[in-house]
Motif scaffolding. Structure first.
Motif, mmCIF file in Angstrom:
data_model
loop_
_atom_site.group_PDB
_atom_site.id
_atom_site.type_symbol
_atom_site.label_atom_id
_atom_site.label_comp_id
_atom_site.label_asym_id
_atom_site.label_seq_id
_atom_site.Cartn_x
_atom_site.Cartn_y
_atom_site.Cartn_z
ATOM 1 N N PRO A 119 49.344 -22.751 -11.707
ATOM 2 C CA PRO A 119 49.701 -24.324 -11.324
ATOM 3 C C PRO A 119 48.578 -25.213 -11.867
ATOM 4 N N ALA A 120 48.799 -26.449 -11.740
ATOM 5 C CA ALA A 120 48.066 -27.369 -12.524
ATOM 6 C C ALA A 120 46.649 -27.597 -11.777
ATOM 7 N N ASP A 121 46.515 -27.329 -10.674
ATOM 8 C CA ASP A 121 45.157 -27.055 -9.765
ATOM 9 C C ASP A 121 44.422 -25.838 -9.853
ATOM 10 N N PHE A 122 44.675 -25.105 -11.089
ATOM 11 C CA PHE A 122 44.268 -23.611 -10.978
ATOM 12 C C PHE A 122 42.669 -23.762 -10.817
ATOM 13 N N LYS A 123 41.979 -22.561 -10.321
ATOM 14 C CA LYS A 123 40.602 -22.553 -10.329
ATOM 15 C C LYS A 123 39.904 -21.379 -11.188
ATOM 16 N N SER A 124 38.837 -21.889 -11.471
ATOM 17 C CA SER A 124 38.113 -20.954 -12.588
ATOM 18 C C SER A 124 36.871 -20.459 -11.639
ATOM 19 N N ILE A 125 36.781 -19.064 -11.546
ATOM 20 C CA ILE A 125 36.011 -18.449 -10.703
ATOM 21 C C ILE A 125 34.827 -17.555 -11.648
ATOM 22 N N ASP A 126 33.684 -17.703 -11.288
ATOM 23 C CA ASP A 126 32.582 -16.842 -12.182
ATOM 24 C C ASP A 126 32.717 -15.603 -11.800
ATOM 25 N N VAL A 127 32.487 -14.268 -12.699
ATOM 26 C CA VAL A 127 32.541 -13.258 -12.313
ATOM 27 C C VAL A 127 31.477 -12.548 -13.110
ATOM 28 N N GLU A 128 31.196 -11.407 -12.779
ATOM 29 C CA GLU A 128 30.142 -10.339 -13.329
ATOM 30 C C GLU A 128 30.547 -10.232 -14.817
ATOM 31 N N PRO A 129 29.464 -10.084 -15.670
ATOM 32 C CA PRO A 129 29.692 -9.729 -17.080
ATOM 33 C C PRO A 129 30.866 -8.547 -17.279
ATOM 34 N N ALA A 130 31.409 -8.433 -18.377
ATOM 35 C CA ALA A 130 32.213 -7.297 -18.724
ATOM 36 C C ALA A 130 31.838 -6.847 -19.822
ATOM 37 N N ALA A 131 30.803 -7.410 -20.866
ATOM 38 C CA ALA A 131 30.255 -6.910 -21.921
ATOM 39 C C ALA A 131 29.167 -7.882 -22.465
ATOM 40 N N GLN A 132 28.439 -7.481 -23.469
ATOM 41 C CA GLN A 132 27.382 -8.262 -24.079
ATOM 42 C C GLN A 132 27.984 -9.461 -25.034
ATOM 43 N N ILE A 133 27.441 -10.698 -24.872
ATOM 44 C CA ILE A 133 28.157 -11.627 -25.797
ATOM 45 C C ILE A 133 27.434 -11.804 -27.108
ATOM 46 N N PRO A 134 28.053 -11.792 -28.097
ATOM 47 C CA PRO A 134 27.531 -12.102 -29.433
ATOM 48 C C PRO A 134 26.981 -13.357 -29.543
ATOM 49 N N LYS A 135 26.018 -13.795 -30.355
ATOM 50 C CA LYS A 135 25.432 -15.070 -30.726
ATOM 51 C C LYS A 135 26.607 -15.968 -31.154
ATOM 52 N N PRO A 136 26.531 -17.304 -30.870
ATOM 53 C CA PRO A 136 27.487 -18.528 -31.419
ATOM 54 C C PRO A 136 26.914 -18.681 -32.999
ATOM 55 N N THR A 137 28.035 -19.034 -33.851
ATOM 56 C CA THR A 137 27.708 -19.591 -35.108
ATOM 57 C C THR A 137 26.998 -20.941 -35.012
ATOM 58 N N PRO A 138 25.928 -21.017 -35.638
ATOM 59 C CA PRO A 138 25.097 -22.415 -35.571
ATOM 60 C C PRO A 138 26.019 -23.536 -36.292
#
Length: 146
Positions: A119-138
């Protein structure tokens, strides 16, 4: 037969709505496409574009939603879906199944995508990490505006 009392016709032209801050993420700008109002909150559709460089990204989260797709219009973004890194480029379409843990951690300065969620009023819920995150491109030191 379609119940026309539940939804209305909607036609939003590019100049009708502007990109604004104040959405789910402060490093993105959002342009409402009028769908939430037309569907009485059943569906939201908005354009999302990069506003600031990816420093921390979205963090690990999931959505309480029945349906979600992302259509990359310009540029690219890198997501983690569970433990799989996924590059989404202009023209790509991603269906995010309900409840999938994900993290948008990198994107180009020109990134712009269409997001449709029910629905339009969907919720975003923080969760435990599933994997390590690579670094972003500058990003380049100076970026030119469209």
């Amino acid at each position: 037969m379609l119940d026309k009392t539940q939804t209305q016709f909607s036609h939003v032209k590019p100049g009708d709505t502007k990109f604004v801050g104040g959405g789910l993420r402060d490093f993105f700008l959002y342009r409402d496409l009028g769908i939430a109002q037309a569907t009485n909150g059943k569906v939201i559709a908005h354009l999302v574009k990069a506003n600031l460089p990816p420093e921390e990204g979205t963090g690990w989260h999931r959505h309480e939603a029945d349906f979600q797709i992302v259509i990359m219009m310009k540029g690219w973004a890198r997501f983690m879906y569970e433990d799989k890194e996924t590059l989404v480029e202009a023209g790509d379409v991603v269906h995010q199944r309900p409840g999938i843990r994900h993290y948008l951690f990198d994107y180009s300065p020109d990134m712009e995508y269409l997001e449709i969620v029910s629905p339009a009023d969907f919720k975003s819920i923080d969760v435990e990490p599933a994997a390590q995150i690579p670094k972003p491109t500058p990003w380049p030191a100076q970026r030119t505006e469209d």
